[in-house]
Motif scaffolding. Structure first.
Motif, PDB file in Angstrom:
ATOM      1  N   LYS A  67      30.916   2.495-143.159  1.00 33.10           N
ATOM      2  CA  LYS A  67      29.495   2.265-143.483  1.00 33.10           C
ATOM      3  C   LYS A  67      28.926   3.438-144.271  1.00 33.10           C
ATOM      4  O   LYS A  67      28.149   3.250-145.219  1.00 33.10           O
ATOM      5  CB  LYS A  67      28.699   2.054-142.195  1.00 33.10           C
ATOM      6  N   THR A  68      29.305   4.648-143.882  1.00 36.80           N
ATOM      7  CA  THR A  68      28.820   5.851-144.579  1.00 36.80           C
ATOM      8  C   THR A  68      29.190   5.817-146.053  1.00 36.80           C
ATOM      9  O   THR A  68      28.399   6.210-146.920  1.00 36.80           O
ATOM     10  CB  THR A  68      29.423   7.117-143.927  1.00 36.80           C
ATOM     11  N   TYR A  69      30.395   5.323-146.355  1.00 33.08           N
ATOM     12  CA  TYR A  69      30.865   5.290-147.742  1.00 33.08           C
ATOM     13  C   TYR A  69      30.669   3.913-148.393  1.00 33.08           C
ATOM     14  O   TYR A  69      31.235   3.634-149.446  1.00 33.08           O
ATOM     15  CB  TYR A  69      32.341   5.712-147.800  1.00 33.08           C
ATOM     16  N   HIS A  70      29.845   3.070-147.737  1.00 31.19           N
ATOM     17  CA  HIS A  70      29.482   1.754-148.284  1.00 31.19           C
ATOM     18  C   HIS A  70      30.718   0.895-148.580  1.00 31.19           C
ATOM     19  O   HIS A  70      30.802   0.221-149.608  1.00 31.19           O
ATOM     20  CB  HIS A  70      28.633   1.911-149.551  1.00 31.19           C
ATOM     21  N   LEU A  71      31.675   0.942-147.652  1.00 27.97           N
ATOM     22  CA  LEU A  71      32.886   0.137-147.768  1.00 27.97           C
ATOM     23  C   LEU A  71      32.814  -1.050-146.808  1.00 27.97           C
ATOM     24  O   LEU A  71      32.114  -0.986-145.793  1.00 27.97           O
ATOM     25  CB  LEU A  71      34.123   0.988-147.462  1.00 27.97           C
ATOM     26  N   PRO A  72      33.533  -2.123-147.102  1.00 28.32           N
ATOM     27  CA  PRO A  72      33.447  -3.312-146.259  1.00 28.32           C
ATOM     28  C   PRO A  72      34.011  -3.100-144.852  1.00 28.32           C
ATOM     29  O   PRO A  72      35.058  -2.481-144.682  1.00 28.32           O
ATOM     30  CB  PRO A  72      34.284  -4.355-147.015  1.00 28.32           C
ATOM     31  N   VAL A  73      33.272  -3.595-143.849  1.00 28.11           N
ATOM     32  CA  VAL A  73      33.765  -3.593-142.463  1.00 28.11           C
ATOM     33  C   VAL A  73      34.160  -5.036-142.167  1.00 28.11           C
ATOM     34  O   VAL A  73      33.333  -5.866-141.832  1.00 28.11           O
ATOM     35  CB  VAL A  73      32.676  -3.113-141.478  1.00 28.11           C
ATOM     36  N   GLU A  74      35.449  -5.329-142.311  1.00 28.74           N
ATOM     37  CA  GLU A  74      35.919  -6.704-142.196  1.00 28.74           C
ATOM     38  C   GLU A  74      36.835  -6.872-140.992  1.00 28.74           C
ATOM     39  O   GLU A  74      37.769  -6.076-140.811  1.00 28.74           O
ATOM     40  CB  GLU A  74      36.661  -7.111-143.473  1.00 28.74           C
ATOM     41  N   PRO A  75      36.615  -7.891-140.172  1.00 29.41           N
ATOM     42  CA  PRO A  75      37.449  -8.128-138.979  1.00 29.41           C
ATOM     43  C   PRO A  75      38.933  -8.230-139.294  1.00 29.41           C
ATOM     44  O   PRO A  75      39.772  -7.782-138.507  1.00 29.41           O
ATOM     45  CB  PRO A  75      36.912  -9.454-138.428  1.00 29.41           C
ATOM     46  N   GLU A  76      39.273  -8.797-140.455  1.00 27.24           N
ATOM     47  CA  GLU A  76      40.685  -8.981-140.793  1.00 27.24           C
ATOM     48  C   GLU A  76      41.403  -7.663-141.067  1.00 27.24           C
ATOM     49  O   GLU A  76      42.642  -7.596-141.053  1.00 27.24           O
ATOM     50  CB  GLU A  76      40.824  -9.907-142.004  1.00 27.24           C
ATOM     51  N   LEU A  77      40.618  -6.589-141.291  1.00 33.14           N
ATOM     52  CA  LEU A  77      41.207  -5.277-141.567  1.00 33.14           C
ATOM     53  C   LEU A  77      41.319  -4.408-140.305  1.00 33.14           C
ATOM     54  O   LEU A  77      41.851  -3.299-140.365  1.00 33.14           O
ATOM     55  CB  LEU A  77      40.393  -4.526-142.624  1.00 33.14           C
ATOM     56  N   LEU A 127      47.417 -11.045-146.087  1.00 33.69           N
ATOM     57  CA  LEU A 127      46.029 -11.273-146.509  1.00 33.69           C
ATOM     58  C   LEU A 127      45.959 -11.551-148.010  1.00 33.69           C
ATOM     59  O   LEU A 127      46.738 -10.982-148.794  1.00 33.69           O
ATOM     60  CB  LEU A 127      45.169 -10.040-146.181  1.00 33.69           C
ATOM     61  N   LYS A 128      45.034 -12.406-148.383  1.00 31.11           N
ATOM     62  CA  LYS A 128      44.849 -12.720-149.802  1.00 31.11           C
ATOM     63  C   LYS A 128      44.440 -11.467-150.565  1.00 31.11           C
ATOM     64  O   LYS A 128      44.897 -11.217-151.694  1.00 31.11           O
ATOM     65  CB  LYS A 128      43.764 -13.815-149.942  1.00 31.11           C
ATOM     66  N   ASN A 129      43.573 -10.676-149.922  1.00 34.70           N
ATOM     67  CA  ASN A 129      43.127  -9.411-150.518  1.00 34.70           C
ATOM     68  C   ASN A 129      43.661  -8.269-149.659  1.00 34.70           C
ATOM     69  O   ASN A 129      43.070  -7.894-148.660  1.00 34.70           O
ATOM     70  CB  ASN A 129      41.593  -9.381-150.585  1.00 34.70           C
ATOM     71  N   ARG A 130      44.812  -7.748-150.053  1.00 34.26           N
ATOM     72  CA  ARG A 130      45.484  -6.714-149.264  1.00 34.26           C
ATOM     73  C   ARG A 130      44.693  -5.405-149.231  1.00 34.26           C
ATOM     74  O   ARG A 130      43.947  -5.107-150.166  1.00 34.26           O
ATOM     75  CB  ARG A 130      46.867  -6.407-149.849  1.00 34.26           C
ATOM     76  N   PRO A 131      44.893  -4.600-148.176  1.00 37.55           N
ATOM     77  CA  PRO A 131      44.266  -3.278-148.148  1.00 37.55           C
ATOM     78  C   PRO A 131      44.975  -2.337-149.131  1.00 37.55           C
ATOM     79  O   PRO A 131      46.133  -2.571-149.495  1.00 37.55           O
ATOM     80  CB  PRO A 131      44.481  -2.814-146.707  1.00 37.55           C
ATOM     81  N   ASP A 132      44.264  -1.298-149.561  1.00 41.48           N
ATOM     82  CA  ASP A 132      44.917  -0.270-150.387  1.00 41.48           C
ATOM     83  C   ASP A 132      45.202   0.995-149.564  1.00 41.48           C
ATOM     84  O   ASP A 132      45.715   1.986-150.095  1.00 41.48           O
ATOM     85  CB  ASP A 132      44.081   0.071-151.634  1.00 41.48           C
ATOM     86  N   ALA A 133      44.850   0.949-148.258  1.00 35.73           N
ATOM     87  CA  ALA A 133      45.166   2.055-147.346  1.00 35.73           C
ATOM     88  C   ALA A 133      45.221   1.523-145.918  1.00 35.73           C
ATOM     89  O   ALA A 133      44.504   0.576-145.581  1.00 35.73           O
ATOM     90  CB  ALA A 133      44.120   3.162-147.453  1.00 35.73           C
ATOM     91  N   VAL A 134      46.084   2.121-145.109  1.00 34.71           N
ATOM     92  CA  VAL A 134      46.196   1.754-143.700  1.00 34.71           C
ATOM     93  C   VAL A 134      46.154   3.019-142.850  1.00 34.71           C
ATOM     94  O   VAL A 134      46.918   3.966-143.087  1.00 34.71           O
ATOM     95  CB  VAL A 134      47.510   0.986-143.410  1.00 34.71           C
ATOM     96  N   TYR A 135      45.253   3.025-141.891  1.00 36.74           N
ATOM     97  CA  TYR A 135      45.157   4.112-140.921  1.00 36.74           C
ATOM     98  C   TYR A 135      45.616   3.563-139.575  1.00 36.74           C
ATOM     99  O   TYR A 135      45.004   2.662-139.024  1.00 36.74           O
ATOM    100  CB  TYR A 135      43.710   4.627-140.875  1.00 36.74           C
ATOM    101  N   ALA A 136      46.738   4.085-139.075  1.00 41.39           N
ATOM    102  CA  ALA A 136      47.278   3.656-137.783  1.00 41.39           C
ATOM    103  C   ALA A 136      46.937   4.700-136.724  1.00 41.39           C
ATOM    104  O   ALA A 136      47.069   5.907-136.962  1.00 41.39           O
ATOM    105  CB  ALA A 136      48.793   3.484-137.869  1.00 41.39           C
TER     106      ALA A 136
END
Length: 353
Positions: free
Chosen positions: A221-231, A252-261
């Motif tokens: 939210k701070t960086y105005h990025l989408p908060v999506e349940p699928e992510l 996903l149809k629109n894949r993430p460009d980063a993953v934080y595990a």
């Protein structure tokens, strides 16, 4: 005389366990005298002490520490409960605890829950039966019901939680700032140009994983990025779970460009799937783990991760227990010792422009 003693010793050796009474019978002295001799009581002659210790050795006598603890009200044993055995983080925390406790005359009894609530309850019962002077624990992933941990408190012995704990127990807790850690990770990924960041998290009912999820969502939210349940995916954070969750994200149809595990093991599983699908890390999908396990610097690409300060956590947990041992009455309350998060940046998240 020597023949008689030898015969008596042979008879006793047939038994499963030697007692002080057996030693007393061999030497024809009282059990009380044997006990005093074994404890180097000044009222017992050196000759008797030597004889008692020799017979004890011949009989393979071992003191009953549980009985001794019941008599003295102190066992000099500390129970440890860790969720897993295959984690460098937990083994490093325990090693640090043991070093501090050993210097003060305490030994540890190590138990593992293997992330099972039932096994965790069994461990608590065993440690309480063994009359430990305190318990230092990190909760299993399955643990929601806190009754067994409250059971420890009702026994009047200190309970110290590390890494995973719950505020409702009102006891001491030592760990890192999980919320801030997630914010630092998201900030780093944003600075690398990532705009669609997924999170493979632990189960929300566990406080530390809930804090990591909150930190992740607030940072988006701070960086105005989408908060999506699928992510946002919850799981057990094993290697297998990381593989499964990464496969889910790739569908996903629109894949993430980063993953934080939220664990390095899940990050390693995710990395395996990305490499099996010929997806470039970090250029196509950047990757960050959590825990700074030794393998994170050895794989290719090396994995960016959060350093959890395992040695410091172990030291603080042990020192907290020792402070309670000095107090005439044990009164616990919620007392948190929170260490700053530290991001160790490696190849898996350094995107070259």
């Amino acid at each position: 005389m020597l023949k008689r003693l030898s015969k008596d010793i042979k008879k006793i050796n047939i038994k499963r366990k030697t007692t002080i009474k057996d030693i007393a019978n061999v030497l024809n002295i009282s059990p009380a005298a044997v006990s005093k001799a074994l404890h180097d009581d000044s009222r017992i002659s050196e000759k008797t002490k030597k004889a008692v210790k020799q017979v004890a050795k011949n009989l393979n006598y071992h003191p009953n520490h549980l009985a001794s603890a019941l008599r003295k009200g102190k066992s000099n044993l500390v129970g440890i409960i860790a969720p897993r055995t295959n984690s460098h983080f937990f083994s490093s925390v325990v090693q640090s605890m043991e070093e501090v406790l050993n210097k003060k005359g305490y030994n540890i009894i190590m138990t593992h829950s293997n992330e099972s609530y039932k096994k965790e309850c069994d461990n608590i019962d065993t440690l309480l039966y063994t009359q430990v002077d305190g318990i230092i624990a990190s909760m299993a992933n399955e643990t929601i019901d806190l009754n067994y941990y409250n059971k420890i408190k009702t026994k009047g012995i200190p309970l110290i939680l590390f890494d995973r704990g719950e505020n409702d127990l009102n006891v001491d807790y030592i760990g890192i700032d999980d919320y801030k850690s997630s914010r630092i990770i998201v900030q780093h990924l944003v600075e690398q140009g990532c705009k669609r960041i997924a999170h493979i998290g632990g189960y929300k009912h566990t406080r530390i994983f809930n804090n990591r999820i909150r930190g992740y969502m607030d940072a988006l939210k701070t960086y105005h990025l989408p908060v999506e349940p699928e992510l946002l995916l919850e799981g057990s954070l094993t290697i297998e779970d990381g593989r499964a969750k990464m496969e889910q994200l790739l569908q996903l149809k629109n894949r993430p460009d980063a993953v934080y595990a939220a664990s390095d093991y899940a990050a390693l599983g995710a990395l395996q799937i990305l490499q099996e699908n010929q997806i470039s890390v970090p250029n196509d999908i950047a990757l960050v783990g959590f825990g700074n396990e030794p393998f994170t610097s050895m794989v290719n690409p090396s994995i960016t991760s959060i350093n959890q300060h395992s040695e410091a956590i172990g030291k603080l947990a042990a020192e907290t227990f020792l402070e309670y041992m000095k107090a005439p009455v044990i009164k616990q309350s919620l007392n948190k010792k929170i260490l700053d998060a530290e991001l160790i940046v490696r190849d898996s998240s350094q995107i070259k422009g």
